[in-house]
Scaffold this motif. Structure first.
Motif, PDB file in Angstrom:
ATOM      1  N   LEU A  64       0.809  -1.220   0.000  1.00 42.14           N
ATOM      2  CA  LEU A  64       0.000   0.000   0.000  1.00 42.14           C
ATOM      3  C   LEU A  64       0.839   1.265   0.000  1.00 42.14           C
ATOM      4  O   LEU A  64       0.444   2.274  -0.592  1.00 42.14           O
ATOM      5  CB  LEU A  64      -0.948   0.021   1.205  1.00 42.14           C
ATOM      6  N   ALA A  65       1.999   1.228   0.642  1.00 42.72           N
ATOM      7  CA  ALA A  65       2.855   2.419   0.686  1.00 42.72           C
ATOM      8  C   ALA A  65       3.335   2.839  -0.700  1.00 42.72           C
ATOM      9  O   ALA A  65       3.635   4.005  -0.937  1.00 42.72           O
ATOM     10  CB  ALA A  65       4.046   2.178   1.611  1.00 42.72           C
ATOM     11  N   VAL A  66       3.408   1.899  -1.625  1.00 46.29           N
ATOM     12  CA  VAL A  66       3.796   2.186  -3.005  1.00 46.29           C
ATOM     13  C   VAL A  66       2.557   2.347  -3.882  1.00 46.29           C
ATOM     14  O   VAL A  66       2.470   3.247  -4.712  1.00 46.29           O
ATOM     15  CB  VAL A  66       4.710   1.063  -3.560  1.00 46.29           C
ATOM     16  N   PHE A  67       1.575   1.475  -3.683  1.00 47.62           N
ATOM     17  CA  PHE A  67       0.396   1.408  -4.541  1.00 47.62           C
ATOM     18  C   PHE A  67      -0.544   2.605  -4.361  1.00 47.62           C
ATOM     19  O   PHE A  67      -1.037   3.179  -5.339  1.00 47.62           O
ATOM     20  CB  PHE A  67      -0.362   0.107  -4.243  1.00 47.62           C
ATOM     21  N   PHE A  71      -2.755   7.246  -6.392  1.00 51.19           N
ATOM     22  CA  PHE A  71      -4.205   7.428  -6.455  1.00 51.19           C
ATOM     23  C   PHE A  71      -4.657   8.444  -5.411  1.00 51.19           C
ATOM     24  O   PHE A  71      -5.513   9.283  -5.688  1.00 51.19           O
ATOM     25  CB  PHE A  71      -4.930   6.093  -6.254  1.00 51.19           C
ATOM     26  N   ARG A  72      -4.088   8.379  -4.237  1.00 53.73           N
ATOM     27  CA  ARG A  72      -4.409   9.305  -3.146  1.00 53.73           C
ATOM     28  C   ARG A  72      -4.225  10.752  -3.609  1.00 53.73           C
ATOM     29  O   ARG A  72      -5.006  11.621  -3.284  1.00 53.73           O
ATOM     30  CB  ARG A  72      -3.526   8.960  -1.952  1.00 53.73           C
ATOM     31  N   HIS A  73      -3.171  11.015  -4.383  1.00 57.52           N
ATOM     32  CA  HIS A  73      -2.838  12.375  -4.825  1.00 57.52           C
ATOM     33  C   HIS A  73      -3.139  12.600  -6.305  1.00 57.52           C
ATOM     34  O   HIS A  73      -2.591  13.521  -6.903  1.00 57.52           O
ATOM     35  CB  HIS A  73      -1.347  12.646  -4.559  1.00 57.52           C
ATOM     36  N   ASN A  82      -9.193   8.862  -0.183  1.00 55.76           N
ATOM     37  CA  ASN A  82      -8.771   7.671   0.535  1.00 55.76           C
ATOM     38  C   ASN A  82      -8.748   6.528  -0.470  1.00 55.76           C
ATOM     39  O   ASN A  82      -9.510   6.534  -1.445  1.00 55.76           O
ATOM     40  CB  ASN A  82      -9.730   7.335   1.666  1.00 55.76           C
ATOM     41  N   VAL A  83      -7.885   5.554  -0.241  1.00 54.88           N
ATOM     42  CA  VAL A  83      -7.746   4.419  -1.159  1.00 54.88           C
ATOM     43  C   VAL A  83      -7.866   3.127  -0.355  1.00 54.88           C
ATOM     44  O   VAL A  83      -7.134   2.931   0.620  1.00 54.88           O
ATOM     45  CB  VAL A  83      -6.378   4.454  -1.882  1.00 54.88           C
ATOM     46  N   SER A  84      -8.787   2.268  -0.771  1.00 56.42           N
ATOM     47  CA  SER A  84      -8.938   0.960  -0.133  1.00 56.42           C
ATOM     48  C   SER A  84      -8.804  -0.127  -1.181  1.00 56.42           C
ATOM     49  O   SER A  84      -9.196   0.059  -2.336  1.00 56.42           O
ATOM     50  CB  SER A  84     -10.296   0.826   0.556  1.00 56.42           C
ATOM     51  N   GLU A 104      -1.954   9.875   5.840  1.00 58.27           N
ATOM     52  CA  GLU A 104      -0.941   9.614   4.809  1.00 58.27           C
ATOM     53  C   GLU A 104      -0.257   8.282   5.053  1.00 58.27           C
ATOM     54  O   GLU A 104       0.947   8.138   4.938  1.00 58.27           O
ATOM     55  CB  GLU A 104       0.074  10.758   4.706  1.00 58.27           C
ATOM     56  N   GLY A 105      -1.075   7.315   5.389  1.00 57.49           N
ATOM     57  CA  GLY A 105      -0.561   5.975   5.606  1.00 57.49           C
ATOM     58  C   GLY A 105      -1.702   4.986   5.766  1.00 57.49           C
ATOM     59  O   GLY A 105      -2.888   5.347   5.736  1.00 57.49           O
ATOM     60  N   GLU A 106      -1.326   3.727   5.940  1.00 56.64           N
ATOM     61  CA  GLU A 106      -2.317   2.683   6.152  1.00 56.64           C
ATOM     62  C   GLU A 106      -2.853   2.795   7.569  1.00 56.64           C
ATOM     63  O   GLU A 106      -2.108   3.028   8.517  1.00 56.64           O
ATOM     64  CB  GLU A 106      -1.705   1.297   5.930  1.00 56.64           C
TER      65      GLU A 106
END
Length: 179
Positions: A64-67, A71-73, A82-84, A104-106
């Motif tokens: 998730l830190a890369v993926f 999309f978030r930005h 937000n991205v799920s 800005e993180g999981e």
């Protein structure tokens, strides 16, 4: 039970040992067109904040830190989203992981992300009641009625609730600005 928060009425109910909250609904809330290309099937919704949800083969295999940050930005969404990611295990059961703006993180769990994920899964899978296993290892239940236009009604999110403490607000904070 109804509670009042910042002028908004919020409905709560007890589901056995869990507590459920009725998520916002009405004009402007619901599923919308996905505003950018995605590498996996995706849904997008507004629930007071923007939520992008993608169905992946395995949530454990997603870094998730890369993926999530692209999309978030993404420039298609001023202020981001937000991205799920969700992995469907069986009809009405899935795993979910979420990357939240602001944090800005999981996070271990995202209630609004879970709600929009289930709305989208209800549309794509035809099942309106889901059990979601989050990154905290807890199981959330989400149910709703979804209209053909993507708007939802009676979208309830329930899960475990624990008493963490008592907050005592300094009365000076409640009196408003001082001259």
């Amino acid at each position: 039970m109804e509670v009042l928060s910042t002028g908004e009425r919020i409905r709560l109910r007890r589901d056995g040992a869990d507590v459920a909250i009725r998520m916002p609904e009405g004009d402007g809330f619901g599923l919308r067109a996905v505003p950018m290309p995605t590498p996996h099937p995706a849904g997008f919704g507004w629930i007071g904040n923007p939520q992008l949800v993608m169905r992946v083969p395995s949530v454990a295999d997603v870094d998730l830190a890369v993926f999530a940050p692209p999309f978030r930005h993404h420039p298609a969404l001023e202020g981001g989203t937000n991205v799920s990611v969700v992995e469907v295990l069986a009809p009405g059961e899935a795993r979910i992981r979420s990357w939240e703006r602001g944090v800005e993180g999981e996070t271990l769990s995202c209630g609004t992300g879970s709600a929009v994920a289930v709305a989208w899964l209800a549309r794509t899978e035809g099942v309106s009641r889901w059990r979601l296993h989050n990154a905290a290892g807890e199981t959330l239940s989400v149910e709703l009625q979804l209209g053909d236009d993507g708007a939802w009604r009676d979208l309830w999110l329930s899960g475990p609730a624990r008493h963490l403490g008592v907050v005592r607000v300094d009365p000076a904070l409640l009196t408003g600005p001082h001259p």
